[in-house]
Design a protein around this motif. Structure first.
Motif, PDB file in Angstrom:
ATOM      1  N   UNK A 108       0.832  -1.204   0.000  1.00 38.65           N
ATOM      2  CA  UNK A 108       0.000   0.000   0.000  1.00 38.65           C
ATOM      3  C   UNK A 108       0.870   1.259   0.000  1.00 38.65           C
ATOM      4  N   UNK A 109       1.925   1.247   0.811  1.00 39.27           N
ATOM      5  CA  UNK A 109       2.813   2.417   0.874  1.00 39.27           C
ATOM      6  C   UNK A 109       3.548   2.623  -0.454  1.00 39.27           C
ATOM      7  N   UNK A 110       3.924   1.542  -1.126  1.00 44.21           N
ATOM      8  CA  UNK A 110       4.564   1.668  -2.436  1.00 44.21           C
ATOM      9  C   UNK A 110       3.614   2.298  -3.452  1.00 44.21           C
ATOM     10  N   UNK A 111       2.347   1.866  -3.439  1.00 43.38           N
ATOM     11  CA  UNK A 111       1.352   2.428  -4.357  1.00 43.38           C
ATOM     12  C   UNK A 111       1.084   3.895  -4.045  1.00 43.38           C
ATOM     13  N   UNK A 112       1.042   4.233  -2.769  1.00 49.42           N
ATOM     14  CA  UNK A 112       0.825   5.627  -2.368  1.00 49.42           C
ATOM     15  C   UNK A 112       1.977   6.486  -2.864  1.00 49.42           C
ATOM     16  N   UNK A 113       3.192   5.995  -2.703  1.00 52.87           N
ATOM     17  CA  UNK A 113       4.358   6.730  -3.179  1.00 52.87           C
ATOM     18  C   UNK A 113       4.281   6.945  -4.689  1.00 52.87           C
ATOM     19  N   UNK A 114       3.914   5.919  -5.422  1.00 51.25           N
ATOM     20  CA  UNK A 114       3.806   6.032  -6.875  1.00 51.25           C
ATOM     21  C   UNK A 114       2.740   7.064  -7.258  1.00 51.25           C
TER      22      UNK A 114
END
Length: 152
Positions: A108-114
């Motif tokens: 989820x944090x990776x997607x938010x960063x993207x």
């Protein structure tokens, strides 16, 4: 790392922190979406509000990460040990659920960063287009790429 009797007590606190971090991630997803909508509509007020909410949520997430480090230190768990290893060592019958929570949070944090990076590019593009339009209408001075003053 030191194994002691209270090491099993780390799991309820770790679960709570991971769940709070997951809630922060959900908030960040919603904030990122609001930011996207605000950029699409060129709503400066909404962009600023979303940015402020993102800052506050990231600060809280940082506090939760610090609490997790303190929790591990209290239980004499090496700070070099990844959370996945801590879960594997201490979670017993909760291992699968906690690993899933940790993995989902990470993804989820990776997607938010993207999405945040995409929003940043959109915001920059919107600024460029708006600036160009204002300059062409004569409502804003044209910016020159190079300083054309010459030394005399």
């Amino acid at each position: 790392m030191v194994l002691n009797q209270s090491s099993g007590a780390i799991m309820p606190s770790l679960r709570s922190l991971l769940e709070q971090m997951d809630a922060c991630a959900q908030d960040l997803e919603a904030i990122t979406q609001r930011e996207y909508e605000a950029i699409r509509s060129l709503d400066g007020e909404q962009i600023l509000q979303a940015s402020q909410q993102r800052i506050i949520t990231h600060q809280y997430l940082g506090e939760l990460e610090q609490q997790m480090r303190q929790l591990l230190a209290q239980h004499q768990v090496s700070s070099q040990l990844p959370i996945s290893a801590v879960i594997d060592m201490y979670a017993d019958d909760q291992t699968t659920a906690l690993q899933a929570l940790r993995r989902n949070l990470h993804e989820r944090m990776l997607k938010i960063d993207q999405k945040s990076q995409e929003n940043r590019m959109r915001l920059h593009a919107a600024y460029s287009v708006s600036s160009t339009i204002l300059q062409q209408l004569g409502l804003s001075p044209e910016q020159q790429t190079y300083n054309r003053r010459s030394a005399v």
